[in-house]
Design an enzyme around this catalytic site. Structure first.
Site, PDB file in Angstrom:
ATOM      1  N   ARG A   1      34.633  30.993  25.024  1.00 50.58           N
ATOM      2  CA  ARG A   1      33.136  30.556  26.187  1.00 50.58           C
ATOM      3  C   ARG A   1      32.059  31.664  26.279  1.00 50.58           C
ATOM      4  O   ARG A   1      32.168  32.654  25.170  1.00 50.58           O
ATOM      5  CB  ARG A   1      34.273  30.847  27.201  1.00 50.58           C
ATOM      6  CG  ARG A   1      35.555  30.312  27.839  1.00 50.58           C
ATOM      7  CD  ARG A   1      36.266  31.341  28.790  1.00 50.58           C
ATOM      8  NE  ARG A   1      35.761  31.241  29.918  1.00 50.58           N
ATOM      9  CZ  ARG A   1      36.354  32.114  30.735  1.00 50.58           C
ATOM     10  NH1 ARG A   1      37.241  33.178  30.688  1.00 50.58           N
ATOM     11  NH2 ARG A   1      35.732  32.559  31.866  1.00 50.58           N
TER      12      ARG A   1
ATOM     13  N   LYS B   1      46.140  35.514  28.974  1.00 52.13           N
ATOM     14  CA  LYS B   1      46.387  35.124  30.363  1.00 52.13           C
ATOM     15  C   LYS B   1      45.795  34.230  30.768  1.00 52.13           C
ATOM     16  O   LYS B   1      46.001  33.116  31.745  1.00 52.13           O
ATOM     17  CB  LYS B   1      46.591  35.951  31.176  1.00 52.13           C
ATOM     18  CG  LYS B   1      45.284  35.935  31.706  1.00 52.13           C
ATOM     19  CD  LYS B   1      44.907  37.666  32.663  1.00 52.13           C
ATOM     20  CE  LYS B   1      42.877  37.959  33.419  1.00 52.13           C
ATOM     21  NZ  LYS B   1      43.443  38.788  34.076  1.00 52.13           N
ATOM     22  N   ASP B   2      44.508  33.365  30.114  1.00 46.89           N
ATOM     23  CA  ASP B   2      44.524  31.542  29.955  1.00 46.89           C
ATOM     24  C   ASP B   2      45.386  30.894  29.920  1.00 46.89           C
ATOM     25  O   ASP B   2      44.543  29.543  30.840  1.00 46.89           O
ATOM     26  CB  ASP B   2      42.623  31.709  29.541  1.00 46.89           C
ATOM     27  CG  ASP B   2      42.290  32.914  30.961  1.00 46.89           C
ATOM     28  OD1 ASP B   2      42.536  33.292  32.515  1.00 46.89           O
ATOM     29  OD2 ASP B   2      40.844  32.639  30.240  1.00 46.89           O
TER      30      ASP B   2
ATOM     31  N   LEU C   1      46.542  35.737  43.180  1.00 49.08           N
ATOM     32  CA  LEU C   1      47.179  36.267  44.446  1.00 49.08           C
ATOM     33  C   LEU C   1      48.389  36.892  43.921  1.00 49.08           C
ATOM     34  O   LEU C   1      48.372  37.710  44.734  1.00 49.08           O
ATOM     35  CB  LEU C   1      48.027  34.501  44.240  1.00 49.08           C
ATOM     36  CG  LEU C   1      46.710  33.853  45.100  1.00 49.08           C
ATOM     37  CD1 LEU C   1      47.700  32.904  45.269  1.00 49.08           C
ATOM     38  CD2 LEU C   1      46.561  33.963  46.309  1.00 49.08           C
ATOM     39  N   ARG C   2      48.681  36.863  42.880  1.00 51.39           N
ATOM     40  CA  ARG C   2      49.112  38.387  42.255  1.00 51.39           C
ATOM     41  C   ARG C   2      49.179  39.929  42.891  1.00 51.39           C
ATOM     42  O   ARG C   2      50.064  40.452  42.983  1.00 51.39           O
ATOM     43  CB  ARG C   2      49.633  38.018  40.658  1.00 51.39           C
ATOM     44  CG  ARG C   2      50.394  39.366  39.788  1.00 51.39           C
ATOM     45  CD  ARG C   2      50.368  38.995  38.889  1.00 51.39           C
ATOM     46  NE  ARG C   2      48.913  39.127  38.069  1.00 51.39           N
ATOM     47  CZ  ARG C   2      48.172  40.688  38.052  1.00 51.39           C
ATOM     48  NH1 ARG C   2      48.503  41.253  38.392  1.00 51.39           N
ATOM     49  NH2 ARG C   2      46.866  40.334  37.232  1.00 51.39           N
ATOM     50  N   ARG C   3      47.618  40.044  42.387  1.00 52.30           N
ATOM     51  CA  ARG C   3      47.501  41.156  42.786  1.00 52.30           C
ATOM     52  C   ARG C   3      47.420  41.964  43.908  1.00 52.30           C
ATOM     53  O   ARG C   3      47.483  42.781  44.901  1.00 52.30           O
ATOM     54  CB  ARG C   3      46.002  41.512  41.792  1.00 52.30           C
ATOM     55  CG  ARG C   3      45.649  41.626  40.652  1.00 52.30           C
ATOM     56  CD  ARG C   3      44.801  41.691  40.191  1.00 52.30           C
ATOM     57  NE  ARG C   3      43.512  41.704  39.215  1.00 52.30           N
ATOM     58  CZ  ARG C   3      43.288  41.264  38.182  1.00 52.30           C
ATOM     59  NH1 ARG C   3      42.574  40.629  38.612  1.00 52.30           N
ATOM     60  NH2 ARG C   3      43.279  41.329  37.237  1.00 52.30           N
TER      61      ARG C   3
ATOM     62  N   ARG D   1      34.949  36.029  42.926  1.00 50.02           N
ATOM     63  CA  ARG D   1      34.422  35.558  41.872  1.00 50.02           C
ATOM     64  C   ARG D   1      33.508  35.632  40.493  1.00 50.02           C
ATOM     65  O   ARG D   1      32.741  36.593  41.166  1.00 50.02           O
ATOM     66  CB  ARG D   1      34.936  34.077  42.129  1.00 50.02           C
ATOM     67  CG  ARG D   1      35.712  32.974  42.347  1.00 50.02           C
ATOM     68  CD  ARG D   1      36.805  32.887  41.574  1.00 50.02           C
ATOM     69  NE  ARG D   1      36.720  31.866  40.060  1.00 50.02           N
ATOM     70  CZ  ARG D   1      35.951  31.164  39.650  1.00 50.02           C
ATOM     71  NH1 ARG D   1      36.196  30.296  41.042  1.00 50.02           N
ATOM     72  NH2 ARG D   1      35.810  30.994  39.081  1.00 50.02           N
ATOM     73  N   GLY D   2      33.438  34.975  39.554  1.00 50.40           N
ATOM     74  CA  GLY D   2      33.089  35.261  38.690  1.00 50.40           C
ATOM     75  C   GLY D   2      32.849  36.336  37.421  1.00 50.40           C
ATOM     76  O   GLY D   2      34.182  36.799  37.558  1.00 50.40           O
TER      77      GLY D   2
ATOM     78  N   THR E   1      28.938  39.693  36.963  1.00 51.26           N
ATOM     79  CA  THR E   1      29.008  38.906  38.380  1.00 51.26           C
ATOM     80  C   THR E   1      30.062  40.374  39.701  1.00 51.26           C
ATOM     81  O   THR E   1      29.479  40.066  40.386  1.00 51.26           O
ATOM     82  CB  THR E   1      29.220  37.932  38.136  1.00 51.26           C
ATOM     83  OG1 THR E   1      28.501  37.174  37.448  1.00 51.26           O
ATOM     84  CG2 THR E   1      28.907  36.771  39.520  1.00 51.26           C
ATOM     85  N   ARG E   2      30.837  40.024  39.435  1.00 51.99           N
ATOM     86  CA  ARG E   2      32.110  40.500  40.189  1.00 51.99           C
ATOM     87  C   ARG E   2      31.638  42.262  40.135  1.00 51.99           C
ATOM     88  O   ARG E   2      31.146  43.162  41.162  1.00 51.99           O
ATOM     89  CB  ARG E   2      32.967  41.025  39.642  1.00 51.99           C
ATOM     90  CG  ARG E   2      33.611  39.536  39.987  1.00 51.99           C
ATOM     91  CD  ARG E   2      35.383  39.296  40.296  1.00 51.99           C
ATOM     92  NE  ARG E   2      35.850  38.892  38.120  1.00 51.99           N
ATOM     93  CZ  ARG E   2      37.135  38.903  37.548  1.00 51.99           C
ATOM     94  NH1 ARG E   2      37.662  38.694  38.200  1.00 51.99           N
ATOM     95  NH2 ARG E   2      37.079  38.396  36.820  1.00 51.99           N
TER      96      ARG E   2
ATOM     97  N   CYS F   1      48.708  30.036  38.070  1.00 47.77           N
ATOM     98  CA  CYS F   1      48.063  30.726  39.391  1.00 47.77           C
ATOM     99  C   CYS F   1      48.152  30.563  40.284  1.00 47.77           C
ATOM    100  O   CYS F   1      47.428  31.209  40.968  1.00 47.77           O
ATOM    101  CB  CYS F   1      46.713  29.761  38.241  1.00 47.77           C
ATOM    102  SG  CYS F   1      45.418  31.208  37.638  1.00 47.77           S
TER     103      CYS F   1
END
Length: 359
Positions: free
Chosen positions: A23, A95-96, A145-147, A164-165, A169-170, A258
């Site tokens: 990526r 994890k992706d 959602l897990r966190r 997001r980002g 960005t975050r 996810c």
């Protein structure tokens, strides 16, 4: 092998070209460069080229990951390039990667895991605080959602909102606005970016268990490319492989992903693999959590030598890791999932999925 298989240097020496897909984000490039550096050290005669591309997950930034409903958000475009022979291997955050890979692909290497835990990054104005001491109704940013499910239960005075980002960005959203008191990020990513100084606290498993495969890098290859598979297999870290096979088997048996809150914690100690797994309702009010262990000790000399050259376990081909240990790890994940399912995990996950779809 990709179409262009060799290149010539100034001295007329021909070296094999290996193309690595990744990526475009800064973190993805750092992770890919670290894998390329290891390969260059091991195979100095190879010429490595890095091919960066954008994925669906990189382009859709206005919706929570759990709402997009696509299992291979950060992997599909990379796998397409692999299928078209435009690249020879792809580096991912493990994890992706979904627990079932498309036909023809396999994870040829799982590298030594970085710290898999989650980290709290506080807004500059909140320095010195902890999640416990943040004021009532402070907003915490996380797209997971897990966190959120785990932290809502543990810190009921806080509020949680999607953010997001990529990492850059975050952090920018956190620092430059007052929307969030803190955000939750994977410690591994911050460490790889050289931003450990931003970590205000590491969340221990009692507060927040991590995602399946979190902190580990995976190298995906075409399953039929025996030479590439052999080449990358030396990157495997046996303990990480076994932990991640157990975690992925657990998630697969639960049919999680996810869009549902599933969390794990694993460790290897004295030839035992320990695994804790849990499922949560979206608000964290309901949860089922259990721990199991299994022996991954080598048996007799014959079994120590027995490795599977072409057998996948939850998408992983772990050449050079004893088959017995891999089987034990996979069984552990499945048994732990079955135990949770027998205690009502399916109902919790079904409701969580429905509520998330309705949001």
């Amino acid at each position: 092998m990709s179409e262009e298989t060799s290149s010539q240097d100034g001295n007329g020496k021909v070296s094999r070209v290996i193309r690595i897909g990744t990526r475009k984000s800064q973190l993805a490039r750092i992770q890919t460069d670290s894998v390329a550096d290891k390969l260059k050290e091991l195979y100095p005669d190879f010429h490595l080229e890095i091919v960066a591309m954008s994925t669906t997950g990189d382009m859709i930034l206005d919706r929570a990951l759990s709402k997009i409903g696509e299992k291979s958000l950060f992997t599909k475009e990379l796998e397409n390039a692999l299928e078209r022979n435009e690249v020879d291997l792809v580096v991912h955050s493990l994890k992706d990667l979904p627990t079932s890979l498309p036909a023809g692909f396999t994870i040829g290497a799982v590298l030594k895991r970085e710290n898999p835990h989650d980290a709290v990054v506080l807004h500059p104005s909140k320095t010195g605080k902890t999640l416990d001491t943040l004021p009532e109704k402070s907003v915490i940013g996380t797209s997971s959602l897990r966190r959120a499910a785990q932290l809502k239960k543990r810190f009921p005075h806080l509020e949680f909102k999607d953010i997001r980002g990529n990492l850059n960005t975050r952090l920018k959203k956190l620092d430059e606005k007052d929307d969030f008191a803190a955000i939750i990020l994977a410690a591994a990513g911050l460490k790889r970016m050289g931003w450990e100084n931003r970590i205000s606290m590491i969340l221990e498993p009692e507060d927040c268990m991590y995602a399946v495969g979190q902190g580990a890098l995976a190298v995906e290859v075409r399953a039929r490319d025996a030479d590439i598979l052999e080449m990358v297999s030396v990157l495997h870290d046996p303990d990480t492989v076994l932990r991640c096979i157990a975690e992925r088997a657990f998630l697969k048996q639960l049919e999680g992903g996810c869009s549902v809150p599933v969390a794990v914690h694993t460790k290897v100690k004295e030839s035992q693999l320990y695994m804790t797994g849990a499922v949560y309702s979206l608000d964290g009010s309901q949860s089922i959590k259990e721990t199991m262990q299994t022996s991954i000790a080598p048996g007799d000399e014959q079994s120590l030598e027995r490795v599977d050259e072409q057998v996948q376990r939850v998408g992983v081909t772990a050449m050079k890791v004893p088959a017995e240990a891999q089987d034990a790890a996979e069984r552990l994940g499945i048994k732990l999932a079955d135990l949770l399912l027998s205690k009502g995990a399916k109902e919790i996950l079904t409701v969580a999925r429905q509520l998330n779809d309705a949001r």
